[in-house]
Motif scaffolding. Structure first.
Motif, PDB file in Angstrom:
ATOM      1  N   PRO A 575       1.507 -14.920   9.963  1.00 15.77           N
ATOM      2  CA  PRO A 575       1.933 -15.573  11.212  1.00 15.77           C
ATOM      3  C   PRO A 575       3.001 -14.776  11.968  1.00 15.77           C
ATOM      4  CG  PRO A 575       2.885 -16.685   9.325  1.00 15.77           C
ATOM      5  CD  PRO A 575       1.954 -15.659   8.768  1.00 15.77           C
ATOM      6  N   THR A 576       3.709 -13.852  11.317  1.00 14.57           N
ATOM      7  CA  THR A 576       4.776 -13.091  11.992  1.00 14.57           C
ATOM      8  C   THR A 576       4.411 -11.611  12.048  1.00 14.57           C
ATOM      9  OG1 THR A 576       5.965 -12.691   9.928  1.00 14.57           O
ATOM     10  CG2 THR A 576       6.487 -14.735  11.114  1.00 14.57           C
ATOM     11  N   MET A 577       5.036 -10.866  12.996  1.00 15.47           N
ATOM     12  CA  MET A 577       4.812  -9.429  13.108  1.00 15.47           C
ATOM     13  C   MET A 577       5.306  -8.698  11.864  1.00 15.47           C
ATOM     14  SD  MET A 577       3.118  -8.350  15.641  1.00 15.47           S
ATOM     15  CE  MET A 577       3.530  -6.648  15.516  1.00 15.47           C
ATOM     16  N   ARG A 578       6.402  -9.237  11.252  1.00 12.48           N
ATOM     17  CA  ARG A 578       6.918  -8.581  10.049  1.00 12.48           C
ATOM     18  C   ARG A 578       5.885  -8.611   8.948  1.00 12.48           C
ATOM     19  NH1 ARG A 578       9.917 -10.044   5.500  1.00 12.48           N
ATOM     20  NH2 ARG A 578      11.324  -8.385   4.745  1.00 12.48           N
ATOM     21  N   GLY A 579       5.264  -9.750   8.785  1.00 14.58           N
ATOM     22  CA  GLY A 579       4.222  -9.857   7.767  1.00 14.58           C
ATOM     23  C   GLY A 579       3.017  -9.001   8.108  1.00 14.58           C
ATOM     24  N   PHE A 580       2.685  -8.929   9.397  1.00 15.21           N
ATOM     25  CA  PHE A 580       1.532  -8.089   9.827  1.00 15.21           C
ATOM     26  C   PHE A 580       1.813  -6.614   9.558  1.00 15.21           C
ATOM     27  CE2 PHE A 580      -0.374  -5.436  13.128  1.00 15.21           C
ATOM     28  CZ  PHE A 580      -1.711  -5.707  12.902  1.00 15.21           C
ATOM     29  N   ASN A 581       3.074  -6.184   9.840  1.00 15.66           N
ATOM     30  CA  ASN A 581       3.429  -4.786   9.610  1.00 15.66           C
ATOM     31  C   ASN A 581       3.447  -4.440   8.130  1.00 15.66           C
ATOM     32  OD1 ASN A 581       3.672  -4.092  12.291  1.00 15.66           O
ATOM     33  ND2 ASN A 581       5.824  -4.712  12.401  1.00 15.66           N
ATOM     34  N   ILE A 582       3.887  -5.416   7.299  1.00 15.11           N
ATOM     35  CA  ILE A 582       3.873  -5.165   5.854  1.00 15.11           C
ATOM     36  C   ILE A 582       2.440  -5.011   5.364  1.00 15.11           C
ATOM     37  CG2 ILE A 582       4.386  -6.210   3.605  1.00 15.11           C
ATOM     38  CD1 ILE A 582       6.861  -7.497   4.912  1.00 15.11           C
ATOM     39  N   ALA A 583       1.523  -5.838   5.912  1.00 16.03           N
ATOM     40  CA  ALA A 583       0.114  -5.763   5.502  1.00 16.03           C
ATOM     41  C   ALA A 583      -0.555  -4.477   6.017  1.00 16.03           C
ATOM     42  CB  ALA A 583      -0.634  -7.000   5.997  1.00 16.03           C
ATOM     43  N   ASN A 584      -0.046  -3.948   7.111  1.00 14.22           N
ATOM     44  CA  ASN A 584      -0.631  -2.714   7.694  1.00 14.22           C
ATOM     45  C   ASN A 584       0.437  -1.634   7.749  1.00 14.22           C
ATOM     46  OD1 ASN A 584      -3.452  -3.676   8.840  1.00 14.22           O
ATOM     47  ND2 ASN A 584      -1.965  -5.277   9.370  1.00 14.22           N
ATOM     48  N   SER A 585       0.994  -1.376   6.613  1.00 14.46           N
ATOM     49  CA  SER A 585       2.088  -0.399   6.551  1.00 14.46           C
ATOM     50  C   SER A 585       1.571   1.021   6.828  1.00 14.46           C
ATOM     51  CB  SER A 585       2.744  -0.453   5.174  1.00 14.46           C
ATOM     52  OG  SER A 585       1.787  -0.129   4.174  1.00 14.46           O
ATOM     53  N   GLY A 586       2.425   1.859   7.412  1.00 12.42           N
ATOM     54  CA  GLY A 586       2.094   3.277   7.631  1.00 12.42           C
ATOM     55  C   GLY A 586       1.773   3.618   9.062  1.00 12.42           C
ATOM     56  N   TYR A 587       1.263   2.680   9.857  1.00 13.22           N
ATOM     57  CA  TYR A 587       0.860   3.006  11.227  1.00 13.22           C
ATOM     58  C   TYR A 587       2.057   3.412  12.080  1.00 13.22           C
ATOM     59  CZ  TYR A 587      -4.019   1.644  10.819  1.00 13.22           C
ATOM     60  OH  TYR A 587      -5.355   1.611  10.484  1.00 13.22           O
ATOM     61  N   LYS A 588       3.108   2.575  12.055  1.00 17.34           N
ATOM     62  CA  LYS A 588       4.269   2.865  12.893  1.00 17.34           C
ATOM     63  C   LYS A 588       4.935   4.172  12.479  1.00 17.34           C
ATOM     64  CE  LYS A 588       5.991  -1.362  14.992  1.00 17.34           C
ATOM     65  NZ  LYS A 588       7.159  -2.250  15.138  1.00 17.34           N
ATOM     66  N   LYS A 589       5.050   4.392  11.173  1.00 15.44           N
ATOM     67  CA  LYS A 589       5.688   5.620  10.700  1.00 15.44           C
ATOM     68  C   LYS A 589       4.933   6.862  11.164  1.00 15.44           C
ATOM     69  CE  LYS A 589       7.853   3.684   6.537  1.00 15.44           C
ATOM     70  NZ  LYS A 589       7.913   3.744   5.054  1.00 15.44           N
ATOM     71  N   LYS A 590       3.595   6.795  11.067  1.00 18.56           N
ATOM     72  CA  LYS A 590       2.781   7.939  11.507  1.00 18.56           C
ATOM     73  C   LYS A 590       2.933   8.195  13.001  1.00 18.56           C
ATOM     74  CE  LYS A 590      -0.792   7.455   7.929  1.00 18.56           C
ATOM     75  NZ  LYS A 590      -2.216   7.123   7.686  1.00 18.56           N
ATOM     76  N   VAL A 591       2.904   7.103  13.799  1.00 18.64           N
ATOM     77  CA  VAL A 591       3.017   7.257  15.257  1.00 18.64           C
ATOM     78  C   VAL A 591       4.366   7.853  15.628  1.00 18.64           C
ATOM     79  CG1 VAL A 591       3.189   5.984  17.421  1.00 18.64           C
ATOM     80  CG2 VAL A 591       1.371   5.441  15.801  1.00 18.64           C
ATOM     81  N   VAL A 592       5.444   7.310  15.023  1.00 20.72           N
ATOM     82  CA  VAL A 592       6.791   7.806  15.326  1.00 20.72           C
ATOM     83  C   VAL A 592       6.928   9.279  14.917  1.00 20.72           C
ATOM     84  CG1 VAL A 592       9.242   7.575  14.745  1.00 20.72           C
ATOM     85  CG2 VAL A 592       7.861   5.540  15.195  1.00 20.72           C
ATOM     86  N   LYS A 593       6.392   9.633  13.755  1.00 17.99           N
ATOM     87  CA  LYS A 593       6.476  11.014  13.287  1.00 17.99           C
ATOM     88  C   LYS A 593       5.740  11.973  14.225  1.00 17.99           C
ATOM     89  CE  LYS A 593       5.341  13.947   9.338  1.00 17.99           C
ATOM     90  NZ  LYS A 593       4.681  14.035   8.019  1.00 17.99           N
ATOM     91  N   LEU A 594       4.523  11.569  14.645  1.00 21.59           N
ATOM     92  CA  LEU A 594       3.745  12.426  15.553  1.00 21.59           C
ATOM     93  C   LEU A 594       4.430  12.560  16.900  1.00 21.59           C
ATOM     94  CD1 LEU A 594       0.085  11.276  14.768  1.00 21.59           C
ATOM     95  CD2 LEU A 594       1.071  13.519  14.319  1.00 21.59           C
ATOM     96  N   GLU A 595       4.997  11.482  17.427  1.00 19.42           N
ATOM     97  CA  GLU A 595       5.675  11.556  18.728  1.00 19.42           C
ATOM     98  C   GLU A 595       6.885  12.474  18.660  1.00 19.42           C
ATOM     99  OE1 GLU A 595       6.404   7.498  19.736  1.00 19.42           O
ATOM    100  OE2 GLU A 595       4.487   7.280  20.805  1.00 19.42           O
TER     101      GLU A 595
END
Length: 636
Positions: A575-595
């Motif tokens: 129900p929360t973005m925090r829980g969604f990010n935990i379930a889909n870990s790695g996307y934000k880190k990869k995007v930030v690293k590439l940028e």
């Protein structure tokens, strides 16, 4: 089995080769081998001689050329009779010359009429017209002796001179001791020891010379100053039978006869071509190439072309009033050398090539051309090479108008050239707003004698701060407006449009030269060193840009996947973005690293120079360009 020599021969027999001999006696011809006589016939027996050609060449080791030399006939005749014998047997060699044909134009009645008219003093042309036949018919009858031409009182009888036919000359050429058609043995011996500078041309009465028509071009070649320009630029070549004059005339006659390359000389009869040169034979391919190479090593092609151009301009100064400039790209299809690449429009490819910029006069006749160092732009070649040479040809105080396409567009340069007595006519580059149709009027012009109509309009425009130009536009049938810019204020709009559109004749010139004179042909595969300091696009910068694009594509892909998962998220489980990010870990880190990497690459990209010297990319021996001297000499 035949021996390699003939042990016993009657006195007077002549060997044809190591296996065959010919013996003439009592109007009879006999052929001998090691085993004795194998064939005989009367000298007057034409069928027997034709049969001998078929039998002996087929059954023995005698070649058609050896047999032709022995019988003193053309070897083509032997080949023809041999083919007939092999295909259809001895019967094919029987030629029935019996015929019921008789003269149907110059019959007995017409012959008496013509003879009467000639006796009365009529000319051949008048007698032919009166009798209703051709003049050639009468001349043939006079040659045969069936009609006698009346001599004028003051006409002296000419001594009878029997001229050699083409067949007799061919046989004589094949029988020369030191090579085909090499008859001037004494001069060739002197040339081989350096006793003469070059052979002197000699001309004599000869019947039925092939390619003789090219001699009509000699006055034109003298008028344009070809030989004079050659002597002024090159002086004399190394002592030999073929000198500078022979080479220049050979190349000129080759162009007139559409012999496009030296290799194609192999297909020509050297003796016949030598007659029009005033020599015993034309030079061989290797000899011509050797002489052209010697000329190229002197590096005088620029002087040679400059002298010719000045000679043409001095004959008519008006031709240089309008100078048409365009580039011609010569593709390089080899793989041995690394040459600069450029776009080849007619192939729609970017490939290794060399660019020549041709300057044509007001009639689109060629004046001179310059070769770009490494496919330089039209604008840079105008500044460095073309304008200085044109000003030298035009003379001080004379203005020249340059006509070229959009590639040379540069308003700043136009202003600078205008102050230096150089005007321009060119197409306008870039986007521009259309004019209303009522700004155009119908104007009639004449192109090569044909009347054409244009819808033209004109205005004055200011491009730079204080520099005004004229703009002439043509309204096409489809509504398109073609804009022409010029600094000429004295020409009316019809003349401006006609001069600009006349530029297409230069494109026709290039096509004609490619097809008729092999303009793209490589005279030599040799190369020469190129400028090692020449600036070229930096490949490192190109690689950085490619890497940035790849990282950006990966970021876009990750963001798309992240967004798709967020759209499809089951809110009952996350129900929360925090829980969604935990379930889909790695996307934000990869995007930030590439940028971050993209930002660092952009910083590195700014520090890399756009262009670097070519010596940093290639070894010095690899920085070459195709040799220009020989190409300039042959094309000029």
């Amino acid at each position: 089995m035949l021996q390699s020599y003939i042990p016993f021969l009657p006195e007077g027999a002549e060997p044809i080769n190591n296996h065959m001999a010919i013996y003439r006696h009592d109007e009879k011809i006999e052929f001998f081998t090691a085993s004795g006589p194998i064939y005989s016939c009367q000298e007057s027996d034409l069928y027997g001689l034709r049969l001998a050609q078929g039998i002996i060449v087929t059954q023995t080791a005698t070649t058609p050329a050896e047999f032709a030399k022995a019988l003193n006939i053309n070897r083509t005749t032997v080949y023809r009779n041999l083919n007939r014998y092999q295909q259809d047997g001895p019967a094919a060699l029987i030629i029935d010359k019996k015929s019921n044909r008789k003269a149907y134009k110059l019959n007995a009645t017409a012959k008496r009429q013509v003879q009467t008219l000639l006796n009365k003093g009529y000319s051949l042309k008048a007698a032919a017209k009166q009798a209703g036949i051709t003049e050639g018919c009468i001349r043939y009858a006079i040659k045969k002796g069936t009609i006698v031409k009346k001599k004028q009182p003051d006409e002296k009888p000419e001594p009878h001179q029997k001229l050699k036919s083409a067949s007799e000359r061919s046989t004589e050429d094949n029988n020369c001791a030191i090579g085909i058609a090499a008859k001037r043995e004494a001069e060739r011996a002197l040339a081989s020891t350096g006793k003469i500078i070059e052979a002197t041309p000699h001309f004599s009465a000869i019947e039925g010379v092939r390619h003789g028509g090219v001699l009509l071009a000699l006055p034109a070649l003298a008028r344009v100053g070809l030989l004079e320009a050659g002597r002024k630029a090159y002086g004399v070549l190394h002592k030999g039978f073929y000198g500078l004059q022979s080479v220049l005339l050979t190349l000129s006659f080759m162009a007139l006869l559409r012999i496009k390359t030296p290799e194609q000389l192999k297909r020509c009869n050297p003796g016949e071509l030598g007659i029009v040169l005033g020599l015993d034979r034309a030079p061989e391919v290797k000899t011509l190439r050797k002489k052209v190479k010697e000329i190229g090593l002197r590096n005088k092609a620029g002087e040679f072309i400059s002298f010719l151009s000045k000679r043409w301009v001095d004959q008519d100064k008006d031709v240089i009033g309008f100078a048409y400039i365009d580039g011609h790209v010569r593709p390089y299809n080899g793989s041995k050398h690394k040459l600069p690449k450029t776009h080849v429009a007619r192939r729609r490819l970017c490939m290794p090539a060399t660019t020549d910029f041709w300057i044509n006069d007001a009639k689109c006749e060629p004046l001179f051309f310059v070769t770009a160092e490494a496919n330089d732009s039209l604008l840079s070649m105008l500044e460095k090479e073309v304008i200085p040479e044109l000003k030298k040809l035009a003379g001080k105080g004379n203005r020249v108008t340059l006509v070229f396409d959009r590639e040379g567009w540069s308003p700043k340069s136009f202003e600078r050239w205008f102050k230096a007595d150089i005007d321009v006519i060119t197409y306008r580059k870039g986007k521009y707003d259309p004019w209303p149709e009522d700004c155009f009027i119908e104007v009639e012009s004449h192109v090569r004698g044909k009347a054409v109509k244009y819808l033209l309009g004109e205005r004055s425009i200011k491009i730079n701060k204080n520099f005004w130009l004229r703009e002439v536009r043509r309204l096409c049938d489809d509504g398109h407006q073609t804009s022409i810019i010029t600094t000429r204020q004295d020409l009316n709009c019809e003349q401006v449009a006609r001069r600009m559109f006349f530029r297409w004749n230069q494109e026709n010139f290039f096509r004609y030269m490619r097809e008729e004179y092999a303009l793209d042909h490589l005279v030599t595969n040799d190369v020469e060193p190129a400028d090692v300091e020449r600036l070229v696009p930096n490949p490192e910068k190109k690689e950085k840009r490619k890497l940035i694009k790849r990282f950006k594509r990966e970021v876009e892909k990750l963001k798309k996947e992240y967004g798709d998962k967020a759209f499809q998220n089951d809110e009952t489980r996350h129900p929360t973005m925090r829980g969604f990010n935990i379930a889909n870990s790695g996307y934000k880190k990869k995007v930030v690293k590439l940028e971050k990497e993209i930002e660092q690459l952009k910083i590195d990209l700014k520090q890399i120079p756009d262009r670097i010297a070519v010596k940093h990319l290639l070894a010095e021996h690899e920085i070459v360009r195709l040799e220009t001297e020989r190409k300039m000499f042959t094309d000029g």
